[in-house]
Design an enzyme around this catalytic site. Structure first.
Site, PDB file in Angstrom:
ATOM      1  N   ALA A   1     -18.596   3.958  -3.491  1.00 55.93           N
ATOM      2  CA  ALA A   1     -20.029   4.163  -3.249  1.00 55.93           C
ATOM      3  C   ALA A   1     -20.785   4.159  -4.586  1.00 55.93           C
ATOM      4  O   ALA A   1     -21.866   3.567  -4.708  1.00 55.93           O
ATOM      5  CB  ALA A   1     -20.246   5.489  -2.522  1.00 55.93           C
TER       6      ALA A   1
ATOM      7  N   LYS B   1       0.852  -1.193   0.000  1.00 52.69           N
ATOM      8  CA  LYS B   1       0.000   0.000   0.000  1.00 52.69           C
ATOM      9  C   LYS B   1       0.878   1.228   0.000  1.00 52.69           C
ATOM     10  O   LYS B   1       1.963   1.222   0.584  1.00 52.69           O
ATOM     11  CB  LYS B   1      -0.883   0.028   1.253  1.00 52.69           C
ATOM     12  CG  LYS B   1      -2.061   0.976   1.129  1.00 52.69           C
ATOM     13  CD  LYS B   1      -3.208   0.312   0.423  1.00 52.69           C
ATOM     14  CE  LYS B   1      -4.339   1.257   0.121  1.00 52.69           C
ATOM     15  NZ  LYS B   1      -5.531   0.520  -0.335  1.00 52.69           N
TER      16      LYS B   1
ATOM     17  N   ASP C   1      -6.804   4.570  -4.761  1.00 49.99           N
ATOM     18  CA  ASP C   1      -7.508   4.403  -3.489  1.00 49.99           C
ATOM     19  C   ASP C   1      -8.152   5.774  -3.232  1.00 49.99           C
ATOM     20  O   ASP C   1      -8.319   6.555  -4.182  1.00 49.99           O
ATOM     21  CB  ASP C   1      -6.525   3.984  -2.377  1.00 49.99           C
ATOM     22  CG  ASP C   1      -7.215   3.479  -1.113  1.00 49.99           C
ATOM     23  OD1 ASP C   1      -7.594   2.312  -1.063  1.00 49.99           O
ATOM     24  OD2 ASP C   1      -7.392   4.273  -0.161  1.00 49.99           O
TER      25      ASP C   1
ATOM     26  N   GLY D   1     -18.019   8.451  -3.148  1.00 52.38           N
ATOM     27  CA  GLY D   1     -16.887   8.374  -4.073  1.00 52.38           C
ATOM     28  C   GLY D   1     -16.983   7.193  -5.012  1.00 52.38           C
ATOM     29  O   GLY D   1     -18.064   6.631  -5.223  1.00 52.38           O
ATOM     30  N   ASN D   2     -15.845   6.777  -5.539  1.00 49.02           N
ATOM     31  CA  ASN D   2     -15.809   5.704  -6.538  1.00 49.02           C
ATOM     32  C   ASN D   2     -16.436   4.404  -6.052  1.00 49.02           C
ATOM     33  O   ASN D   2     -17.206   3.760  -6.773  1.00 49.02           O
ATOM     34  CB  ASN D   2     -14.347   5.482  -6.972  1.00 49.02           C
ATOM     35  CG  ASN D   2     -14.183   4.189  -7.738  1.00 49.02           C
ATOM     36  OD1 ASN D   2     -13.849   3.155  -7.168  1.00 49.02           O
ATOM     37  ND2 ASN D   2     -14.460   4.220  -9.019  1.00 49.02           N
TER      38      ASN D   2
ATOM     39  N   GLY E   1     -20.438   7.475   2.218  1.00 47.18           N
ATOM     40  CA  GLY E   1     -19.590   7.887   1.121  1.00 47.18           C
ATOM     41  C   GLY E   1     -20.367   8.224  -0.136  1.00 47.18           C
ATOM     42  O   GLY E   1     -21.584   7.977  -0.223  1.00 47.18           O
TER      43      GLY E   1
END
Ligand code: 2IT
Length: 447
Positions: free
Chosen positions: A240, A124, A164, A237-238, A235
């Site tokens: 969600a 990560k 991310d 974002g992507n 959320g």
């Protein structure tokens, strides 16, 4: 393995890193019986070895903002475990990013990637860079500076980052361009690329789609179905967005989404293409506000400063960030009749929340199993890059669906308790552990 001793060592060796301790403790507590039934893991000190990342890279990122001021951020890449494949995992740009955040995410990623059935190790990366309010030029210069240092440590067969939180197609593009400029090679060193230059169809939707496929598996074990269920997520974002798309396609009624500023309740359902597309538009602004959703759609109401978990629902799905659902909200969800809780964000629930949900017999899926569709599809992108070809959306989606089914089955296999309750946390941790542990044993004392 001695759980008490290992836990004490974990805490002593990682001072000031509560997220890493939380993630690791959960794994230790759920694999201890399995490890003790299989003495070979202790013989090779597998648990002690998995608790230590193979490498932590920490670097300075300097860049010049639009006013000509020099800015300094911190960059990280934690290469946690390479036993089953090249390090693989996203890059997060968020002001909360610390070494602790990176360590917990890389640790989770090793188990998650193992579950995908694909050959990927865990890693990560990220930075405390805050994309909020930054111009496109600033984001590009930051990404270029970040990659100038990161490129020393990554490669298509060594470490393959992706997106991310705060890192989407645009940022991947800027980083890929800089990698290509510095190294002179067009290879699969990043995933989440644009379709025109090596990306995979369905990668943007994959985390959300995969989570809903996993949820369908959970429902099937209860002879239940998604159609008509009332769903609340966090959320916008992507992750969600992908979740909302698949929920709508399968006839569930999503009634709430949220942002750092509050939540949106829409009793008519966030189910139309216009509403779901608007989530993506809001996210693209990187302003971190969900309130404008209520200005745009009459049926939607905005509630400032509160989380969406206060809305009664059958199914709750965390789609924003770690520890966003705590014990107090878990109790409220249980009181309001929740039946399924799915972590789609990494470690979306606090340890307290997980305990409350499991004690109430709620069907609970951990992020490392439920959100593995994102990285699994990254793995499929790597395969396509290596073969120099592109699969159709149908081919990728079918493979993703098959992978999520297999992760679900593996969790059921290793997580079903004597009373029939499926402990998905335990199932995911044991199943993820086995493959990595076997590879480490086979490869000798290498790490
Ligand atoms: O948390 C995750 O699994 C991701 N951010 C996706 C990682 C990836 O390499 O696609």
């Amino acid at each position: 393995m001695d759980l008490k001793k290992l836990t004490a060592e974990l805490e002593a060796k990682n001072p000031g890193q509560p997220l890493y301790i939380q993630a690791a403790k959960e794994v230790l507590e759920t694999i201890v019986d399995f490890v003790n039934e299989n003495p070979k893991y202790d013989k090779y000190a597998i648990v002690e070895r998995i608790l230590e990342p193979e490498r932590i890279i920490k670097f300075k990122v300097t860049w010049v903002d639009d006013k000509g001021q020099i800015q300094v951020n911190r960059g990280y890449r934690v290469q946690h475990n390479m036993a089953i494949g090249p390090y693989k995992g996203g890059i997060r740009f968020h002001p909360t990013v610390t070494e602790d955040t990176m360590k917990f995410l890389a640790f989770e990623q090793t188990f998650k990637n193992s579950l995908t059935t694909l050959p990927m190790g865990g890693g990560k990366g990220g930075s405390d860079f805050d994309p909020k309010g930054k111009s496109e030029g600033e984001v590009m210069r930051f990404c270029q500076s970040f990659m100038t240092e990161l490129q020393k440590y990554i490669g298509a067969d060594t470490d393959v980052p992706a997106g991310d939180i705060g890192v989407g197609g645009r940022e991947i593009g800027f980083m890929y361009g800089q990698y290509k400029r510095l190294r002179g090679e067009h290879v699969g060193v990043l995933t989440g690329k644009g379709l025109e230059w090596g990306g995979s169809l369905v990668r943007p939707e994959a985390t959300g789609f995969g989570a809903v496929y996993f949820l369908e598996g959970m429902l099937a074990t209860k002879k239940d179905q998604l159609k008509g269920k009332r769903v609340v997520i966090s959320g916008f974002g992507n992750v969600a967005w992908g979740t909302a798309l698949k929920l709508a396609e399968l006839g569930a009624k999503l009634v709430a989404i949220s942002g750092p500023d509050g939540y949106i309740l829409d009793e008519e359902g966030i189910t139309t293409p216009e509403k779901i597309a608007y989530m993506d538009e809001l996210n693209a602004t990187r302003n971190n506000v969900v309130a404008p959703f209520a200005d745009k759609f009459k049926s939607a109401k905005f509630f400032a400063g509160e989380k969406s978990w206060v809305v009664p629902c059958d199914i709750a799905m965390t789609c924003a960030i770690q520890n966003e659902l705590d014990g107090k909200y878990a109790e409220l969800l249980v009181k309001n009749g929740v039946q399924y809780v799915v972590e789609v964000s990494n470690m979306g629930c606090t340890a307290d929340a997980v305990a409350v949900l499991q004690n109430a017999n709620v069907n609970f899926a951990p992020g490392k199993a439920a959100n593995a569709g994102g990285v699994a599809t990254s793995g499929l992108e790597m395969s396509q890059n290596a073969m120099h070809l592109s699969w159709t959306a149908k081919e990728v989606d079918e493979k993703l669906h098959g992978i999520m089914n297999s992760i679900h089955d593996n969790c059921v296999k290793h997580g079903t308790e004597k009373n029939g309750y499926i402990n998905y946390v335990k199932g995911a941790n044991i199943a993820g552990f086995i493959k990595v542990a076997e590879a480490m044993i086979a490869q000798g004392v290498a790490y």
